[in-house]
Design an enzyme around this catalytic site. Structure first.
Site, short mmCIF file in Angstrom:
data_model
loop_
_atom_site.label_atom_id
_atom_site.label_comp_id
_atom_site.label_asym_id
_atom_site.label_seq_id
_atom_site.Cartn_x
_atom_site.Cartn_y
_atom_site.Cartn_z
CG LEU A 1 -1.79 -1.27 1.50
CD1 LEU A 1 -2.75 -1.16 2.65
CD2 LEU A 1 -2.72 -1.60 0.09
CB ALA A 2 2.80 2.68 -1.80
N GLY B 1 -1.01 6.72 -0.55
CA GLY B 1 -1.30 7.88 0.48
C GLY B 1 -0.36 9.07 0.28
NE ARG C 1 -0.81 10.45 9.96
CZ ARG C 1 -1.23 9.31 10.15
NH1 ARG C 1 -1.36 8.90 11.50
NH2 ARG C 1 -1.35 8.40 9.24
CD GLN D 1 -6.39 4.14 -2.71
OE1 GLN D 1 -5.10 4.33 -2.37
NE2 GLN D 1 -7.08 3.90 -1.83
CG ASN E 1 -3.22 -3.80 12.18
OD1 ASN E 1 -2.45 -4.69 11.62
ND2 ASN E 1 -3.91 -3.12 11.31
CG ASN F 1 1.88 7.30 10.45
OD1 ASN F 1 1.84 6.78 9.33
ND2 ASN F 1 1.35 6.72 11.31
CE LYS G 1 34.05 19.91 -13.68
NZ LYS G 1 33.67 20.62 -14.83
CE1 TYR H 1 31.99 28.54 -17.63
CE2 TYR H 1 32.15 29.78 -15.69
CZ TYR H 1 31.48 29.56 -16.87
OH TYR H 1 30.12 29.96 -17.11
C1 UD1 Z 1 -2.86 1.64 9.48
C2 UD1 Z 1 -3.70 0.82 10.13
C3 UD1 Z 1 -3.68 0.69 11.37
C4 UD1 Z 1 -1.99 0.08 11.68
C5 UD1 Z 1 -0.99 0.96 11.13
C6 UD1 Z 1 0.22 0.21 11.11
C7 UD1 Z 1 -5.77 1.23 8.52
C8 UD1 Z 1 -7.05 1.80 8.52
N1 UD1 Z 1 -4.97 1.24 9.61
O1 UD1 Z 1 -2.82 2.96 10.12
O2 UD1 Z 1 -4.68 -0.41 12.07
O3 UD1 Z 1 -2.09 0.21 13.25
O4 UD1 Z 1 -1.37 1.20 9.61
O5 UD1 Z 1 1.32 1.31 10.72
O6 UD1 Z 1 -5.37 0.32 7.76
N2 UD1 Z 1 -2.82 3.93 2.07
C9 UD1 Z 1 -3.33 3.88 0.52
N3 UD1 Z 1 -4.48 4.14 0.28
C10 UD1 Z 1 -5.05 5.02 0.87
C11 UD1 Z 1 -4.96 4.89 2.53
C12 UD1 Z 1 -3.63 4.66 2.78
O7 UD1 Z 1 -2.38 3.38 -0.20
O8 UD1 Z 1 -6.52 5.17 0.67
C13 UD1 Z 1 -1.52 3.47 2.29
C14 UD1 Z 1 -0.36 4.53 2.62
O9 UD1 Z 1 0.26 5.22 1.78
C15 UD1 Z 1 0.33 3.94 3.75
C16 UD1 Z 1 -0.38 2.82 4.20
O10 UD1 Z 1 -1.51 2.67 3.28
O11 UD1 Z 1 1.62 3.52 3.22
C17 UD1 Z 1 -1.06 3.07 5.42
O12 UD1 Z 1 -1.78 4.01 5.52
P1 UD1 Z 1 -1.75 5.23 6.70
O13 UD1 Z 1 -2.68 6.30 6.36
O14 UD1 Z 1 -0.26 5.65 7.24
O15 UD1 Z 1 -2.54 4.31 8.10
P2 UD1 Z 1 -2.14 4.32 9.77
O16 UD1 Z 1 -3.11 5.44 9.83
O17 UD1 Z 1 -0.71 4.57 9.84
CA CA Z 2 0.98 4.44 8.68
#
Ligand code: UD1
Ligand code: CA
Length: 457
Positions: free
Chosen positions: A9-10, A12, A16, A73, A170, A228, A351, A387
């Site tokens: 998942l990457a 976001g 923060r 996404q 988690n 974060n 250089k 130069y």
């Molecule tokens: C998330 C978990 C939380 C866990 C924590 C661990 C959820 C709702 N919560 O929270 O339970 O303890 O990770 O670090 O999953 N991302 C997307 N698309 C989105 C949203 C997020 O790709 O729509 C990706 C972000 O880029 C990130 C990852 O998912 O790499 C986690 O998202 P983030 O917003 O950091 O979740 P947390 O609040 O840390």
């Molecule tokens: Ca996170």
């Protein structure tokens, strides 16, 4: 063993982080977080790695290249919605899918392997990688029933006071039976404090349909740190740095003060090399055996041979041979090729210059846009005048040349083999082989002249 797949998942933004740079691209020990995660996954026997991209999609893609497949996404509606985007690539596959967040850079392949194995042994439909945090603030909490079985995951923002006291978190890494994941994910709602589709909600959904849910607790919380904000980023950097320096020492590298030595993740260093404090070795640097680097030096993207000494100096994007002596206070700028047994001494800047074997520029020089042969001696204070205000020009100094102190070599110019340039010369024309070139005003001594000077009392 069943087929294995991965979703990273990457997508976001990483609000923060308060940054122009998308969160998962922030480097930890020189490597973007998401690349750390994918590099670990590559060590596992995984058929498809699918990275979910959104914010900075093109940048993430160009970072990971062919290491991953991608699913876009378009809107960031939550982690469940993110994972769902992998549907076209994965939904009909038979096997186990690991879901990892791109912001947990410290996760190790060994731990993910153990998670896969635990998942398969317990015949679960979902297995959560959990950890016990001394400060669980911000993380989803693992809610277990009286018999210790996982009931659900509750996000910090949605948790009750009582749930917030739970220290088991988690980590954001899970294994799912692949088809079960894509079936359950459709039923996740966004009825929560953030109005997002939470992937952790899949757990409660599966629990309610009496599927087996398992949890695998990682031994140390550190490894599962989710980054974060910049505070966690610095924490991840500290932990990763320690991991890297420990591995280097176990491989036979001496670090005089590991806490004060900064080595990037992809740096290779040979045995019996000694690194002194305050040294930063970054990028794709390779250092041979028996070298001495530092103190207070920066080496970035360099290839360095054996038995080379670099003291209190900087070197970037260059190759440096064996038995080379650099510094103190030298600056090797990009595209330089420093041959074996070369000496680049005090306050010398190089250089885009090549130095052949055994050549020396020992003191106070600037050598830029130059080809220096072997066994050349460049005297103190000599410079290449490369130069003209518009263009850079090449200076060629052939083998066995002697450049006297404080000479200017005005490029383009060639000093032929074995030639000798007298100290203080400003060379504007080519010097033939074996010639002595003197290019300075002749000295005149006026005898007893000082007494005639008006200002003399
Ligand atoms: C998330 C978990 C939380 C866990 C924590 C661990 C959820 C709702 N919560 O929270 O339970 O303890 O990770 O670090 O999953 N991302 C997307 N698309 C989105 C949203 C997020 O790709 O729509 C990706 C972000 O880029 C990130 C990852 O998912 O790499 C986690 O998202 P983030 O917003 O950091 O979740 P947390 O609040 O840390
Ligand atoms: Ca996170």
């Amino acid at each position: 063993m069943s087929n294995r797949y991965a979703i990273v998942l990457a997508a976001g933004q990483g609000t923060r982080m308060k940054s122009k740079l998308y969160k998962v691209l922030h480097p930890v020990c020189g490597k973007p977080m998401v690349q750390h995660v994918v590099d670990q996954l590559i060590n596992l026997d995984i058929k498809d790695i699918v990275t979910i991209i959104g914010h900075g999609a093109d940048l993430v893609k160009s970072q990971l290249g062919k290491d991953s497949a991608y699913a876009l996404q378009e809107e960031q509606l939550g982690t469940a919605h993110a994972a769902l985007q992998a549907k076209d690539i994965l939904a009909d596959k038979d096997g186990v899918t690991i879901v990892v967040c791109g912001d947990t850079p410290l996760i190790r392949a060994e731990t993910m392997e153990a998670l896969f194995n635990h998942h398969e042994e317990t015949k679960a439909k979902a297995t959560i990688l959990t950890a016990v945090a001394s400060d669980p603030t911000g993380y989803g909490r693992i809610v277990r029933n009286e018999s210790g079985l996982v009931e659900k995951i509750v996000e910090h923002k949605d948790a009750t006071e009582a749930e917030r006291t739970i220290a088991e978190i988690n980590t954001g890494t899970y294994c799912f039976d692949n088809e079960t994941l894509f079936a359950a994910i459709q039923n996740v709602s966004n009825n929560n404090s953030q109005g997002e589709y939470y992937l952790p909600d899949v757990i409660e959904i599966l629990k309610n349909s009496n599927e087996v849910i398992s949890a695998y607790q990682s031994e140390e919380f550190e490894e599962t740190l989710g980054v974060n904000d910049r505070v966690a980023l610095a924490e991840a950097e500290r932990i990763m740095r320690k991991r890297i320096t420990t591995a280097q020492m176990r491989n036979g590298v001496t670090l005089i003060d590991p806490a004060n030595t900064y080595i990037d993740a992809d740096v290779t260093i040979g045995q019996d090399t000694i690194i002194y404090p305050g040294t930063i070795i970054s990028g794709l640097t390779t250092i041979g055996t028996d070298c001495q680097i530092g103190p207070n030096s920066e080496i970035n993207n360099c290839e360095i041979g054996n038995n080379t000494v670099i003291r209190q100096s900087l070197a970037y994007d260059s190759s440096i041979g064996s038995e080379v002596n650099i510094g103190p206070f030298a600056h090797i700028r990009p595209q330089s090729e420093i041959g074996d047994e070369v000496k680049i001494g005090n306050f010398v800047e190089v250089k885009k210059a090549a130095f052949g074997r055994g050549s020396k520029a020992s003191h106070l020089s600037y050598i830029g846009d130059a080809e220096v042969g072997s066994n050349v001696n460049i005297g103190c204070g000599s410079i290449t005048v490369n130069y003209d205000g518009h263009n850079k020009h090449l200076t060629k100094i052939e083998d066995n040349v002697f450049i006297g102190c404080n000479s200017n070599l005005v490029a383009p110019v060639t000093v032929g083999k074995g030639a000798y340039v007298a100290a203080g010369s400003t060379i504007t024309k080519d010097v033939p082989e074996e010639a002595l070139s003197i290019a300075r005003a002749r000295q005149i001594n006026k005898d007893q002249y000082v007494g005639k000077l008006k200002f003399k009392k």
